[in-house]
Design an enzyme around this catalytic site. Structure first.
Site, mmCIF file in Angstrom:
data_model
loop_
_atom_site.group_PDB
_atom_site.id
_atom_site.type_symbol
_atom_site.label_atom_id
_atom_site.label_comp_id
_atom_site.label_asym_id
_atom_site.label_seq_id
_atom_site.Cartn_x
_atom_site.Cartn_y
_atom_site.Cartn_z
ATOM 1 N N SER A 1 -16.626 39.314 71.017
ATOM 2 C CA SER A 1 -15.612 38.663 70.178
ATOM 3 C C SER A 1 -15.224 37.320 70.782
ATOM 4 O O SER A 1 -15.453 37.073 71.972
ATOM 5 C CB SER A 1 -14.386 39.577 70.056
ATOM 6 O OG SER A 1 -13.982 40.044 71.332
ATOM 7 N N ARG B 1 3.409 41.712 74.405
ATOM 8 C CA ARG B 1 4.817 41.410 74.629
ATOM 9 C C ARG B 1 5.039 39.906 74.538
ATOM 10 O O ARG B 1 5.980 39.429 73.928
ATOM 11 C CB ARG B 1 5.258 41.893 76.018
ATOM 12 C CG ARG B 1 6.733 41.635 76.282
ATOM 13 C CD ARG B 1 7.070 41.736 77.750
ATOM 14 N NE ARG B 1 6.527 40.629 78.505
ATOM 15 C CZ ARG B 1 6.760 40.417 79.795
ATOM 16 N NH1 ARG B 1 7.502 41.261 80.472
ATOM 17 N NH2 ARG B 1 6.236 39.382 80.417
ATOM 18 N N GLY B 2 4.157 39.133 75.177
ATOM 19 C CA GLY B 2 4.350 37.688 75.269
ATOM 20 C C GLY B 2 5.292 37.368 76.406
ATOM 21 O O GLY B 2 5.755 38.253 77.135
ATOM 22 N N ASP B 3 5.543 36.094 76.584
ATOM 23 C CA ASP B 3 6.473 35.645 77.629
ATOM 24 C C ASP B 3 7.611 34.905 76.960
ATOM 25 O O ASP B 3 7.399 34.186 75.990
ATOM 26 C CB ASP B 3 5.752 34.726 78.620
ATOM 27 C CG ASP B 3 4.728 35.503 79.416
ATOM 28 O OD1 ASP B 3 5.099 36.544 79.986
ATOM 29 O OD2 ASP B 3 3.558 35.087 79.439
ATOM 30 N N GLU C 1 -12.092 34.216 71.080
ATOM 31 C CA GLU C 1 -10.658 33.925 70.936
ATOM 32 C C GLU C 1 -10.448 32.418 70.755
ATOM 33 O O GLU C 1 -11.079 31.607 71.427
ATOM 34 C CB GLU C 1 -9.914 34.417 72.179
ATOM 35 C CG GLU C 1 -8.421 34.128 72.119
ATOM 36 C CD GLU C 1 -7.671 34.820 73.248
ATOM 37 O OE1 GLU C 1 -7.886 36.015 73.496
ATOM 38 O OE2 GLU C 1 -6.852 34.135 73.886
ATOM 39 N N THR D 1 -4.570 33.176 69.070
ATOM 40 C CA THR D 1 -3.372 33.418 69.879
ATOM 41 C C THR D 1 -2.093 33.054 69.116
ATOM 42 O O THR D 1 -2.126 32.406 68.064
ATOM 43 C CB THR D 1 -3.411 32.636 71.211
ATOM 44 O OG1 THR D 1 -3.434 31.245 70.897
ATOM 45 C CG2 THR D 1 -4.615 33.011 72.041
ATOM 46 N N ALA E 1 5.233 45.653 75.249
ATOM 47 C CA ALA E 1 4.202 45.735 74.203
ATOM 48 C C ALA E 1 4.028 47.147 73.660
ATOM 49 O O ALA E 1 3.665 47.324 72.493
ATOM 50 C CB ALA E 1 2.883 45.198 74.739
ATOM 51 N N HIS F 1 -15.113 39.624 75.546
ATOM 52 C CA HIS F 1 -14.235 38.833 74.678
ATOM 53 C C HIS F 1 -14.169 37.436 75.299
ATOM 54 O O HIS F 1 -13.652 37.267 76.406
ATOM 55 C CB HIS F 1 -12.838 39.481 74.648
ATOM 56 C CG HIS F 1 -11.828 38.758 73.814
ATOM 57 N ND1 HIS F 1 -11.808 38.817 72.433
ATOM 58 C CD2 HIS F 1 -10.788 37.954 74.155
ATOM 59 C CE1 HIS F 1 -10.794 38.098 71.967
ATOM 60 N NE2 HIS F 1 -10.157 37.561 72.988
ATOM 61 N N PHE G 1 -4.058 27.442 84.857
ATOM 62 C CA PHE G 1 -3.963 28.686 84.066
ATOM 63 C C PHE G 1 -3.910 29.893 85.002
ATOM 64 O O PHE G 1 -3.159 30.825 84.788
ATOM 65 C CB PHE G 1 -5.207 28.874 83.196
ATOM 66 C CG PHE G 1 -5.232 28.061 81.948
ATOM 67 C CD1 PHE G 1 -4.128 27.343 81.513
ATOM 68 C CD2 PHE G 1 -6.391 28.015 81.174
ATOM 69 C CE1 PHE G 1 -4.165 26.603 80.353
ATOM 70 C CE2 PHE G 1 -6.448 27.280 80.009
ATOM 71 C CZ PHE G 1 -5.326 26.570 79.605
HETATM 72 P P1 FAD Z 1 3.423 44.395 78.534
HETATM 73 O O1 FAD Z 1 2.310 45.345 78.320
HETATM 74 O O2 FAD Z 1 4.730 44.707 77.915
HETATM 75 O O3 FAD Z 1 3.585 44.235 80.117
HETATM 76 C C1 FAD Z 1 4.376 43.204 80.664
HETATM 77 C C2 FAD Z 1 4.952 43.653 82.017
HETATM 78 O O4 FAD Z 1 5.931 44.683 81.811
HETATM 79 C C3 FAD Z 1 3.930 44.253 82.966
HETATM 80 O O5 FAD Z 1 4.291 43.876 84.263
HETATM 81 C C4 FAD Z 1 4.053 45.745 82.762
HETATM 82 O O6 FAD Z 1 3.700 46.482 83.924
HETATM 83 C C5 FAD Z 1 5.547 45.890 82.453
HETATM 84 N N1 FAD Z 1 5.808 46.959 81.462
HETATM 85 C C6 FAD Z 1 5.086 47.220 80.349
HETATM 86 N N2 FAD Z 1 5.629 48.239 79.637
HETATM 87 C C7 FAD Z 1 6.724 48.632 80.325
HETATM 88 C C8 FAD Z 1 7.724 49.612 80.082
HETATM 89 N N3 FAD Z 1 7.677 50.387 78.985
HETATM 90 N N4 FAD Z 1 8.722 49.733 80.994
HETATM 91 C C9 FAD Z 1 8.781 48.942 82.084
HETATM 92 N N5 FAD Z 1 7.855 47.972 82.364
HETATM 93 C C10 FAD Z 1 6.846 47.809 81.485
HETATM 94 N N6 FAD Z 1 0.632 35.447 75.372
HETATM 95 C C11 FAD Z 1 1.107 34.803 74.281
HETATM 96 O O7 FAD Z 1 2.242 34.313 74.299
HETATM 97 N N7 FAD Z 1 0.366 34.665 73.150
HETATM 98 C C12 FAD Z 1 -0.880 35.207 73.057
HETATM 99 O O8 FAD Z 1 -1.528 35.086 72.028
HETATM 100 C C13 FAD Z 1 -1.408 35.908 74.187
HETATM 101 N N8 FAD Z 1 -2.620 36.495 74.140
HETATM 102 C C14 FAD Z 1 -3.077 37.220 75.215
HETATM 103 C C15 FAD Z 1 -4.309 37.893 75.112
HETATM 104 C C16 FAD Z 1 -4.790 38.645 76.174
HETATM 105 C C17 FAD Z 1 -6.103 39.365 76.035
HETATM 106 C C18 FAD Z 1 -4.050 38.710 77.385
HETATM 107 C C19 FAD Z 1 -4.582 39.478 78.560
HETATM 108 C C20 FAD Z 1 -2.823 38.057 77.495
HETATM 109 C C21 FAD Z 1 -2.319 37.323 76.413
HETATM 110 N N9 FAD Z 1 -1.074 36.680 76.451
HETATM 111 C C22 FAD Z 1 -0.597 36.009 75.350
HETATM 112 C C23 FAD Z 1 -0.267 36.719 77.676
HETATM 113 C C24 FAD Z 1 0.733 37.885 77.642
HETATM 114 O O9 FAD Z 1 1.653 37.702 76.595
HETATM 115 C C25 FAD Z 1 1.457 37.900 78.986
HETATM 116 O O10 FAD Z 1 0.568 38.300 79.999
HETATM 117 C C26 FAD Z 1 2.742 38.711 79.026
HETATM 118 O O11 FAD Z 1 3.404 38.402 80.262
HETATM 119 C C27 FAD Z 1 2.544 40.219 78.993
HETATM 120 O O12 FAD Z 1 2.184 40.682 77.770
HETATM 121 P P2 FAD Z 1 1.706 42.212 77.615
HETATM 122 O O13 FAD Z 1 1.457 42.448 76.191
HETATM 123 O O14 FAD Z 1 0.624 42.530 78.564
HETATM 124 O O15 FAD Z 1 3.070 42.945 78.078
#
Ligand code: FAD
Length: 279
Positions: A7, A98-100, A9, A40, A114, A257, A207
């Protein structure tokens, strides 16, 4: 072995000029036949509409398009609306994140992680969407430790994710150790390596600092030694990333990917080196 999935991106272009460049990149990349293409999403930012527009163009080109959707700072009604728009546009895949928190934004909104977004998508739309989530072979930068991060990854899978895409990495052992640990925890969904082509050292270093991806010392040192010689950086980068992908595929990775960075050249060169047309 199940069919491997390849895939691409992209990110939403910010101007008509960059949109045109992206379309040119698509003219080269889409005929390669990726399984799907993702776009994204900027948390809380202006690129949200850009994601939708870019996804719509991909759908019009007959591509299985997967918008990224991040939940931090969002409300349930906001996410519900976005999901409906994507359903109406004929989208069946989502990369759920989740995003930042964007700088200056204070409110976390109604989602904290997330796994809550994945659960919400499932409760609102059942099995309509194929959901991909993010995984971190080198550990998410905010995680307390690797074990906690892995358990949090499992929460996303348990909430209904179908597959994961990893943050990019250059050390294949980090990936295989992560997959082994995931398997031990009972995670069975495909964990597809995210592949970052190397074309520009300063951008890659920036990055990597931000997302916690490690550039091994020997790669850094070699890249630094090329100075401004872009051709040498690209040639070395292609060699390194080709070997990485070969090792991953030979080791049983369920696909790749590619983070295309909206450029056709590096991903096409990798695709050819890996002879993916023949698969
Ligand atoms: P989560 O899975 O929520 O994890 C974030 C942190 O919280 C981790 O440290 C985890 O250990 C902790 N955590 C998770 N769940 C829990 C819980 N239930 N309780 C306590 N702690 C928890 N960012 C963007 O803004 N836009 C994008 O389009 C984008 N695309 C991406 C695509 C890929 C393939 C990847 C790998 C990253 C991408 N990101 C994007 C970056 C991503 O948003 C960041 O890495 C963000 O900090 C974490 O998102 P996540 O979905 O992994 O979060």
């Amino acid at each position: 072995m199940a069919t491997q999935i390849f895939s691409f991106e992209f990110f939403p272009p910010k101007s008509e000029e960059t949109a045109e460049k992206l379309r040119q990149a698509w003219n080269t990349l889409l005929p390669l036949g990726p399984k799907y293409c993702s776009v994204t999403f900027g948390a809380g930012g202006s690129t949200q509409q850009g994601t939708y527009e870019t996804i719509k163009e991909l759908v019009q080109r007959g591509v299985d398009a997967a918008p990224h959707l991040s939940c931090i700072g969002s409300t349930k009604s906001n996410i519900r609306e976005i999901l409906q728009r994507y359903r109406d546009a004929g989208v069946h895949r989502i990369v759920a994140l989740r995003g930042d928190m964007p700088s200056g934004m204070q409110e976390a909104g109604e989602f904290r992680h997330a796994n809550e977004l994945v659960a919400f998508i499932r409760s609102e739309t059942g099995s309509h969407f194929h959901i991909e989530v993010a995984a971190y072979p080198e550990v998410h930068p905010q995680a307390a430790n690797a074990q906690v991060d892995l358990k949090n990854f499992k929460r996303k899978v348990d909430a209904g994710a179908n597959a994961a895409i990893t943050q990019y990495f250059f050390n294949p052992d980090a990936y295989s150790a992560f997959v082994d640990a995931s398997t031990k925890l009972g995670i069975t969904v495909p964990i597809v390596p995210g592949i970052m082509p190397i074309t520009n050292y300063s951008q890659l270093a920036r990055f990597s600092d931000a997302c916690g991806a490690e550039i091994p010392r020997w790669i850094r040192k070699r890249l630094e030694s090329f100075g401004d010689d872009r051709a040498a950086i690209k040639a070395f980068g292609l060699e390194v990333v080709t070997h990485l992908c070969e090792k991953l595929l030979a080791g049983g990775a369920p696909g790749l990917h590619f983070y295309t960075m909206n450029q056709a050249e590096a991903t096409t060169a990798l695709w050819r080196n890996l002879k993916l047309d023949a698969r």
